[in-house]
Motif scaffolding. Structure first.
Motif, PDB file in Angstrom:
ATOM      1  N   ARG A 133       0.754  -1.355   0.134  1.00  0.00           N
ATOM      2  CA  ARG A 133      -0.314   0.001  -0.040  1.00  0.00           C
ATOM      3  C   ARG A 133       0.772   1.211   0.103  1.00  0.00           C
ATOM      4  N   TRP A 134       2.228   0.948   0.109  1.00  0.00           N
ATOM      5  CA  TRP A 134       2.972   2.321   0.201  1.00  0.00           C
ATOM      6  C   TRP A 134       3.187   2.904  -1.002  1.00  0.00           C
ATOM      7  N   ASN A 135       3.255   4.285  -1.370  1.00  0.00           N
ATOM      8  CA  ASN A 135       3.202   4.996  -2.436  1.00  0.00           C
ATOM      9  C   ASN A 135       4.614   5.414  -2.479  1.00  0.00           C
ATOM     10  N   PRO A 136       5.658   5.117  -3.654  1.00  0.00           N
ATOM     11  CA  PRO A 136       6.896   5.614  -3.638  1.00  0.00           C
ATOM     12  C   PRO A 136       7.206   7.213  -3.835  1.00  0.00           C
ATOM     13  N   ASP A 137       5.873   7.575  -4.485  1.00  0.00           N
ATOM     14  CA  ASP A 137       5.681   8.971  -4.924  1.00  0.00           C
ATOM     15  C   ASP A 137       5.563   9.797  -3.425  1.00  0.00           C
ATOM     16  N   TRP A 138       5.239   9.365  -2.385  1.00  0.00           N
ATOM     17  CA  TRP A 138       5.003   9.952  -1.091  1.00  0.00           C
ATOM     18  C   TRP A 138       5.998  11.226  -0.817  1.00  0.00           C
ATOM     19  N   ALA A 139       7.357  10.503  -0.923  1.00  0.00           N
ATOM     20  CA  ALA A 139       8.357  11.147  -0.471  1.00  0.00           C
ATOM     21  C   ALA A 139       8.691  12.437  -1.508  1.00  0.00           C
ATOM     22  N   ALA A 140       8.528  12.155  -2.517  1.00  0.00           N
ATOM     23  CA  ALA A 140       8.502  13.392  -3.545  1.00  0.00           C
ATOM     24  C   ALA A 140       7.438  14.395  -3.200  1.00  0.00           C
ATOM     25  N   GLN A 141       6.302  14.116  -3.105  1.00  0.00           N
ATOM     26  CA  GLN A 141       5.136  14.945  -2.516  1.00  0.00           C
ATOM     27  C   GLN A 141       5.685  15.679  -1.308  1.00  0.00           C
ATOM     28  N   ALA A 142       5.944  14.972  -0.461  1.00  0.00           N
ATOM     29  CA  ALA A 142       6.391  15.442   0.859  1.00  0.00           C
ATOM     30  C   ALA A 142       7.562  16.505   0.608  1.00  0.00           C
ATOM     31  N   ARG A 143       8.393  16.462  -0.266  1.00  0.00           N
ATOM     32  CA  ARG A 143       9.573  17.208  -0.499  1.00  0.00           C
ATOM     33  C   ARG A 143       9.110  18.503  -1.253  1.00  0.00           C
ATOM     34  N   GLU A 144       8.214  18.320  -1.897  1.00  0.00           N
ATOM     35  CA  GLU A 144       7.521  19.554  -2.775  1.00  0.00           C
ATOM     36  C   GLU A 144       6.647  20.335  -1.715  1.00  0.00           C
ATOM     37  N   ARG A 145       6.013  19.469  -0.779  1.00  0.00           N
ATOM     38  CA  ARG A 145       5.158  20.419   0.176  1.00  0.00           C
ATOM     39  C   ARG A 145       5.971  20.874   1.309  1.00  0.00           C
ATOM     40  N   TYR A 146       6.841  20.085   1.973  1.00  0.00           N
ATOM     41  CA  TYR A 146       7.637  20.591   3.016  1.00  0.00           C
ATOM     42  C   TYR A 146       9.226  20.859   2.947  1.00  0.00           C
ATOM     43  N   GLY A 147       9.655  20.978   1.604  1.00  0.00           N
ATOM     44  CA  GLY A 147      10.895  20.946   1.528  1.00  0.00           C
ATOM     45  C   GLY A 147      11.875  22.082   2.200  1.00  0.00           C
ATOM     46  N   ASP A 148      11.008  23.302   2.369  1.00  0.00           N
ATOM     47  CA  ASP A 148      11.626  24.409   2.994  1.00  0.00           C
ATOM     48  C   ASP A 148      11.454  24.535   4.404  1.00  0.00           C
ATOM     49  N   THR A 149      11.072  23.658   5.058  1.00  0.00           N
ATOM     50  CA  THR A 149      10.869  23.440   6.591  1.00  0.00           C
ATOM     51  C   THR A 149      11.878  22.865   7.282  1.00  0.00           C
ATOM     52  N   PRO A 150      12.089  23.391   8.678  1.00  0.00           N
ATOM     53  CA  PRO A 150      12.814  22.612   9.564  1.00  0.00           C
ATOM     54  C   PRO A 150      12.683  20.971   9.635  1.00  0.00           C
ATOM     55  N   GLN A 151      11.325  20.628   9.403  1.00  0.00           N
ATOM     56  CA  GLN A 151      11.088  19.087   9.572  1.00  0.00           C
ATOM     57  C   GLN A 151      11.542  18.324   8.634  1.00  0.00           C
ATOM     58  N   TRP A 152      11.605  18.994   7.202  1.00  0.00           N
ATOM     59  CA  TRP A 152      12.067  18.278   6.180  1.00  0.00           C
ATOM     60  C   TRP A 152      13.718  18.181   6.525  1.00  0.00           C
ATOM     61  N   GLN A 153      14.257  19.086   6.956  1.00  0.00           N
ATOM     62  CA  GLN A 153      15.681  19.135   7.055  1.00  0.00           C
ATOM     63  C   GLN A 153      15.972  18.015   8.299  1.00  0.00           C
ATOM     64  N   GLN A 154      15.028  17.931   9.117  1.00  0.00           N
ATOM     65  CA  GLN A 154      15.333  16.797  10.301  1.00  0.00           C
ATOM     66  C   GLN A 154      15.184  15.342   9.554  1.00  0.00           C
ATOM     67  N   TYR A 155      14.196  15.231   8.696  1.00  0.00           N
ATOM     68  CA  TYR A 155      13.849  14.048   7.979  1.00  0.00           C
ATOM     69  C   TYR A 155      14.998  13.496   7.177  1.00  0.00           C
ATOM     70  N   ALA A 156      15.492  14.653   6.525  1.00  0.00           N
ATOM     71  CA  ALA A 156      16.547  14.183   5.545  1.00  0.00           C
ATOM     72  C   ALA A 156      17.870  14.009   6.212  1.00  0.00           C
TER      73      ALA A 156
END
Length: 267
Positions: A133-156
């Motif tokens: 059920r996992w969608n490999p596109d979710w990471a790219a979608q999250a990058r587009e939506r949250y890529g400029d946030t501190p949370q994305w930096q933590q995640y990366a």
């Protein structure tokens, strides 16, 4: 080879310019007896001779190779000094430094890749770890939506250092939580009850594997779980209606902590 100095020799300033070091360094080397000027003018100013200049050039060469000043003194002054051995030892240190820099470079490449992609896993690895059920596109979608946030930096940053085995442990924890969410809904657990609140708190703990999640952020995620077609399909694929039940449980838990879900923002 260095140029000759002439009968009067060279001043410290002239030598500094010719050898490519600072006047302060020349004074220090003079003070410790590593390389001293051997002549003086009638006024008492010290001058470097051709031999002095040649020694200075040798000091500079060995210093650029990374030898310490004490080791340079031994190489220049001690007749039994093992110069090849000293240079081999320095070469070994340089090789170790190069390997360390290579590892740092590889780590930087992974960090850059993680900031740009999120998950450093192939689509096949993601499917194997997170289920069909996992969608490999979710990471790219999250990058587009949250890529400029501190949370994305933590995640990366966490993603860059995480191995497939460590991702498997994360995936197992998520799977266990989603199973327990579905079983709670099946059992008629009411959003806002202590049992539902414990599951919501557990979700925040599990999510900390990605980045630190505040209660307001969790409310925003709950909305997305219910309204985003991909996430809604994921949760409702586990149990029909689970996306809405989980969102309502998150909202009820937030209210119990003084947060209005209707006005909660990503902060």
């Amino acid at each position: 080879m260095p140029d000759t100095t002439g009968a009067d020799g060279l001043t410290v300033g002239q030598v500094a310019a010719r050898v490519g070091v600072t006047v302060r360094a020349l004074h220090h080397w003079d003070e410790i007896g590593l390389a001293s000027p051997s002549q003086r003018t009638a006024s008492g100013y010290r001058l470097y001779t051709a031999d002095d200049l040649e020694r200075l050039h040798r000091v500079v060469v060995y210093r650029e190779l990374g030898l310490g000043l004490d080791r340079i003194r031994a190489v220049l002054d001690d007749s039994p000094a093992d110069v090849p051995g000293a240079l081999r030892a320095q070469r070994a240190q340089i090789d170790a430094r190069i390997e360390r820099l290579r590892q740092l470079g590889a780590g930087l490449d992974r960090m850059i890749d993680a900031h740009e992609r999120g998950l450093l896993l192939t689509a096949e690895q993601q499917a194997a770890l997170f289920g069909p059920r996992w969608n490999p596109d979710w990471a790219a979608q999250a990058r587009e939506r949250y890529g400029d946030t501190p949370q994305w930096q933590q995640y990366a940053e966490r993603s860059a250092t995480r191995t497939p085995a460590e991702w498997q442990a994360v995936a197992d924890t998520v799977t266990d939580l989603e199973r327990d969410l579905a079983e709670a809904m099946d059992a008629g657990v009411t959003p806002g009850s202590s049992a539902a609140n414990r599951l919501v708190e557990r979700h925040r703990e599990v999510f900390s594997a990605y980045f630190s999640l505040t209660r307001q952020m969790q409310v925003c995620l709950g909305r997305m779980f219910e309204t985003d077609p991909g996430f809604a399909a994921h949760y409702n694929g586990i149990r029909p209606g689970l996306a809405t039940w989980f969102r309502r449980s998150i909202d009820a838990c937030a209210r119990s902590h003084g947060i209005d879900p209707d006005t909660a923002t990503w902060q």
